[in-house]
Every structure is written in C-alpha cells, then in structure tokens.
Write a protein that holds these residues in place. Structure first.
Motif, PDB file in Angstrom:
ATOM      1  N   GLY A  19       0.787  -1.225   0.000  1.00  0.00           N
ATOM      2  CA  GLY A  19       0.000   0.000   0.000  1.00  0.00           C
ATOM      3  C   GLY A  19       0.817   1.272   0.000  1.00  0.00           C
ATOM      4  N   ASN A  20       2.098   1.206  -0.391  1.00  0.00           N
ATOM      5  CA  ASN A  20       2.965   2.383  -0.367  1.00  0.00           C
ATOM      6  C   ASN A  20       2.705   3.349  -1.520  1.00  0.00           C
ATOM      7  N   TRP A  21       2.128   2.867  -2.588  1.00  0.00           N
ATOM      8  CA  TRP A  21       1.791   3.727  -3.717  1.00  0.00           C
ATOM      9  C   TRP A  21       0.657   3.084  -4.505  1.00  0.00           C
ATOM     10  N   ASN A  22       0.054   3.880  -5.362  1.00  0.00           N
ATOM     11  CA  ASN A  22      -0.974   3.333  -6.234  1.00  0.00           C
ATOM     12  C   ASN A  22      -0.980   4.049  -7.574  1.00  0.00           C
ATOM     13  N   CYS A  23      -1.778   3.542  -8.488  1.00  0.00           N
ATOM     14  CA  CYS A  23      -1.824   4.061  -9.856  1.00  0.00           C
ATOM     15  C   CYS A  23      -3.238   4.472 -10.217  1.00  0.00           C
ATOM     16  N   GLN A  24      -3.328   5.485 -11.060  1.00  0.00           N
ATOM     17  CA  GLN A  24      -4.611   6.014 -11.491  1.00  0.00           C
ATOM     18  C   GLN A  24      -4.637   6.197 -13.006  1.00  0.00           C
ATOM     19  N   VAL A  25      -5.851   6.223 -13.535  1.00  0.00           N
ATOM     20  CA  VAL A  25      -6.075   6.621 -14.922  1.00  0.00           C
ATOM     21  C   VAL A  25      -7.224   7.614 -14.951  1.00  0.00           C
ATOM     22  N   GLU A  26      -7.334   8.334 -16.050  1.00  0.00           N
ATOM     23  CA  GLU A  26      -8.411   9.293 -16.217  1.00  0.00           C
ATOM     24  C   GLU A  26      -9.696   8.567 -16.599  1.00  0.00           C
ATOM     25  N   MET A  27     -10.786   9.005 -16.036  1.00  0.00           N
ATOM     26  CA  MET A  27     -12.089   8.452 -16.407  1.00  0.00           C
ATOM     27  C   MET A  27     -12.528   9.027 -17.752  1.00  0.00           C
ATOM     28  N   GLU A  28     -13.306   8.233 -18.478  1.00  0.00           N
ATOM     29  CA  GLU A  28     -13.877   8.661 -19.759  1.00  0.00           C
ATOM     30  C   GLU A  28     -12.802   9.031 -20.779  1.00  0.00           C
ATOM     31  N   ASN A  29     -11.627   8.406 -20.694  1.00  0.00           N
ATOM     32  CA  ASN A  29     -10.556   8.705 -21.650  1.00  0.00           C
ATOM     33  C   ASN A  29      -9.840   7.416 -22.035  1.00  0.00           C
ATOM     34  N   ASP A  30     -10.139   6.912 -23.226  1.00  0.00           N
ATOM     35  CA  ASP A  30      -9.503   5.670 -23.679  1.00  0.00           C
ATOM     36  C   ASP A  30      -8.008   5.830 -23.902  1.00  0.00           C
ATOM     37  N   ASP A  31      -7.556   7.065 -24.086  1.00  0.00           N
ATOM     38  CA  ASP A  31      -6.131   7.325 -24.294  1.00  0.00           C
ATOM     39  C   ASP A  31      -5.449   7.828 -23.031  1.00  0.00           C
ATOM     40  N   SER A  32      -6.016   7.532 -21.885  1.00  0.00           N
ATOM     41  CA  SER A  32      -5.454   8.027 -20.630  1.00  0.00           C
ATOM     42  C   SER A  32      -4.041   7.507 -20.403  1.00  0.00           C
ATOM     43  N   PRO A  33      -3.135   8.390 -19.955  1.00  0.00           N
ATOM     44  CA  PRO A  33      -1.848   7.909 -19.465  1.00  0.00           C
ATOM     45  C   PRO A  33      -2.038   7.272 -18.094  1.00  0.00           C
ATOM     46  N   VAL A  34      -0.979   6.702 -17.562  1.00  0.00           N
ATOM     47  CA  VAL A  34      -1.002   6.116 -16.221  1.00  0.00           C
ATOM     48  C   VAL A  34      -0.291   7.068 -15.275  1.00  0.00           C
ATOM     49  N   TYR A  35      -0.957   7.380 -14.163  1.00  0.00           N
ATOM     50  CA  TYR A  35      -0.395   8.236 -13.127  1.00  0.00           C
ATOM     51  C   TYR A  35      -0.009   7.383 -11.927  1.00  0.00           C
ATOM     52  N   CYS A  36       1.072   7.760 -11.234  1.00  0.00           N
ATOM     53  CA  CYS A  36       1.503   7.010 -10.056  1.00  0.00           C
ATOM     54  C   CYS A  36       2.096   7.969  -9.031  1.00  0.00           C
ATOM     55  N   ASN A  37       1.958   7.622  -7.758  1.00  0.00           N
ATOM     56  CA  ASN A  37       2.539   8.447  -6.691  1.00  0.00           C
ATOM     57  C   ASN A  37       3.717   7.760  -5.998  1.00  0.00           C
ATOM     58  N   GLU A  38       4.315   6.782  -6.657  1.00  0.00           N
ATOM     59  CA  GLU A  38       5.462   6.097  -6.063  1.00  0.00           C
ATOM     60  C   GLU A  38       6.599   7.057  -5.749  1.00  0.00           C
ATOM     61  N   HIS A  39       6.755   8.089  -6.575  1.00  0.00           N
ATOM     62  CA  HIS A  39       7.874   9.020  -6.415  1.00  0.00           C
ATOM     63  C   HIS A  39       7.852   9.727  -5.065  1.00  0.00           C
ATOM     64  N   LEU A  40       6.700   9.778  -4.398  1.00  0.00           N
ATOM     65  CA  LEU A  40       6.619  10.443  -3.098  1.00  0.00           C
ATOM     66  C   LEU A  40       7.406   9.699  -2.024  1.00  0.00           C
ATOM     67  N   LEU A  41       7.797   8.446  -2.293  1.00  0.00           N
ATOM     68  CA  LEU A  41       8.609   7.692  -1.331  1.00  0.00           C
ATOM     69  C   LEU A  41       9.988   8.308  -1.169  1.00  0.00           C
ATOM     70  N   TRP A  42      10.453   9.054  -2.183  1.00  0.00           N
ATOM     71  CA  TRP A  42      11.781   9.671  -2.092  1.00  0.00           C
ATOM     72  C   TRP A  42      11.787  11.143  -2.522  1.00  0.00           C
ATOM     73  N   ASP A  43      10.662  11.650  -3.000  1.00  0.00           N
ATOM     74  CA  ASP A  43      10.619  12.984  -3.567  1.00  0.00           C
ATOM     75  C   ASP A  43       9.519  13.795  -2.877  1.00  0.00           C
ATOM     76  N   ASP A  44       9.876  14.938  -2.302  1.00  0.00           N
ATOM     77  CA  ASP A  44       8.894  15.798  -1.629  1.00  0.00           C
ATOM     78  C   ASP A  44       8.213  16.742  -2.619  1.00  0.00           C
ATOM     79  N   SER A  45       7.756  16.211  -3.708  1.00  0.00           N
ATOM     80  CA  SER A  45       7.138  17.021  -4.751  1.00  0.00           C
ATOM     81  C   SER A  45       5.760  17.498  -4.310  1.00  0.00           C
TER      82      SER A  45
END
Length: 232
Positions: free
Chosen positions: A94-120
C-alpha cells in the motif's frame, strides 16, 4: 513470441492462455458489471481476466488472483474514484498506487510512487503514456511472481543463457512500469519453454510452474548461483 507494443491486448491474452494451459469465460467480469468510465484497455482486461483464480486462499476476495502476487490490480468493486481519475492498482504494502483518467480511452497512467523519495508538490505524475504498455508490464510481472517455482539468479543475460539448451526468446522488451519516464524502462521478459525470465530493476528472476531444475542445463547450473524463493 514477442508481445507487440501497440494498443491491443490480444497477444497478452494468448500468452496467458498458453501459460496457464486453458481459459474459461468465468475468468472474466461480465461486461455489464464493468464501469463504462474506465479506459478501453482496463475494460478489456477485466472482461478477459478480472475474476481469474489460481486456487489460492490468501488473496483479496473477488480480485483476479493471478494479478495480485506482487502488486495488486483492484477488483471492479474496489475501484476508487477521485474527481476525474480512478485508482485501479496498488503496491503490495500500500505504499503507492496508480490512477487513470475516467472517460478517456487514451489516458496515461499516473503514479505516486515518487513520493517515497521525492517531496514534490505533485502527488501523481505520469509514468506511462500508454495504458496498454503498462498493463503488459504489470501482468507479466505478476505471472512471474505467481509461479510455483521462483528463483533469483546472479549474473547477466548471457550467463543465464548457459542454463538453457535452447535459445531464450524475447517476450516483452523495455517495459515501463511505475518509475518516472525519464529514468527509462525497468522490466524485460524472456521465455524459454516452460520457464519465464524477468529482469526487474536490474535483478533477474526465473519462474516456472514445473520443477525448474529439470528444465535447466546441468553444466550451466554448476557455474551460476540460483536462490530459491518458493516453494521455501
């Protein structure tokens, strides 16, 4: 067989059927139970394998058991909508998860894994422009970790080739997963008979549903170090 880096899952489906030795329509989620707001690639994966069991008892209920060995594809009833995006996959702890945009067949993949080492300030970043590409990398990773026989191996690919009498075939090359795009691909998969070889973040894994040593070249075994992960 080399999976194609295109907007389709047909070759992945063929591989899964061949690897597991068959398929039944009950492995898929009925189409009318799949949320229509999902991108087409996810709808297709759920319709094909969203209820695929592997006979284990220690998995999330109603989830595709073959896709929750390392990380976890949510079952359709666990999908989590957040504004215009939907969370569909999470890391095994449960350290990170992935998302996609709703209603968009061409959605990219979003992820928050980078927050484990990056204070963005940006919680989710785009890690893959192609959901089809992402899903092939994810699914093959889960297949390897789900193998009944699983080993890690020290060495490079040319050393690993020494273990096999037949040439290793490329299966999925330069797979991107959850790391930032600029860091480059992290997963590559090879196939030799009933053995899968995965290079994952620079480490090599061997997986098979058969007794692995019986499939390997004894001369190669004497010069390479294998470490059994399971069965332990």
């Amino acid at each position: 067989m080399l999976l194609k880096d295109t907007d389709q899952l047909d070759d992945l489906k063929d591989f899964l059927i061949n690897w597991y030795g068959g398929y039944d329509s009950s492995y898929g989620v009925p189409v009318d139970e799949i949320p229509p707001y999902l991108p087409k690639a996810l709808q297709e994966l759920y319709a094909f394998a969203g209820l695929w069991k592997d006979g284990s008892d220690n998995h999330l209920e109603h989830s595709p058991e073959i896709f929750q060995k390392q990380d976890c594809l949510y079952s359709v009833d666990r999908l989590n909508q957040e504004q215009d995006k939907v969370t569909f996959l999470e890391e095994n702890q449960g350290n990170w998860n992935c998302q996609v945009e709703m209603e968009n067949d061409d959605s990219p993949v979003y992820c928050n894994e980078h927050l484990l080492w990056d204070d963005s300030d940006e919680a989710y970043i785009i890690v893959n422009d192609s959901l089809y590409h992402f899903l092939k990398t994810f699914c093959l990773q889960e297949v390897v970790f789900g193998c009944k026989q699983l080993y890690t191996i020290e060495g490079k690919l040319d050393h690993i080739q020494m273990l096999f009498a037949e040439p290793i075939e490329e299966l999925w090359i330069n797979g991107y997963y959850t790391s930032p795009k600029e860091e480059g691909p992290t997963h590559t998969f090879y196939l030799c008979g009933n053995v899968l070889v995965m290079e994952r973040y620079g480490d090599f894994w061997l997986g098979s549903n058969c007794e692995l040593p019986a499939a390997l070249n004894e001369a190669g075994l004497s010069s390479i170090r294998l470490r059994r992960i399971k069965p332990d």
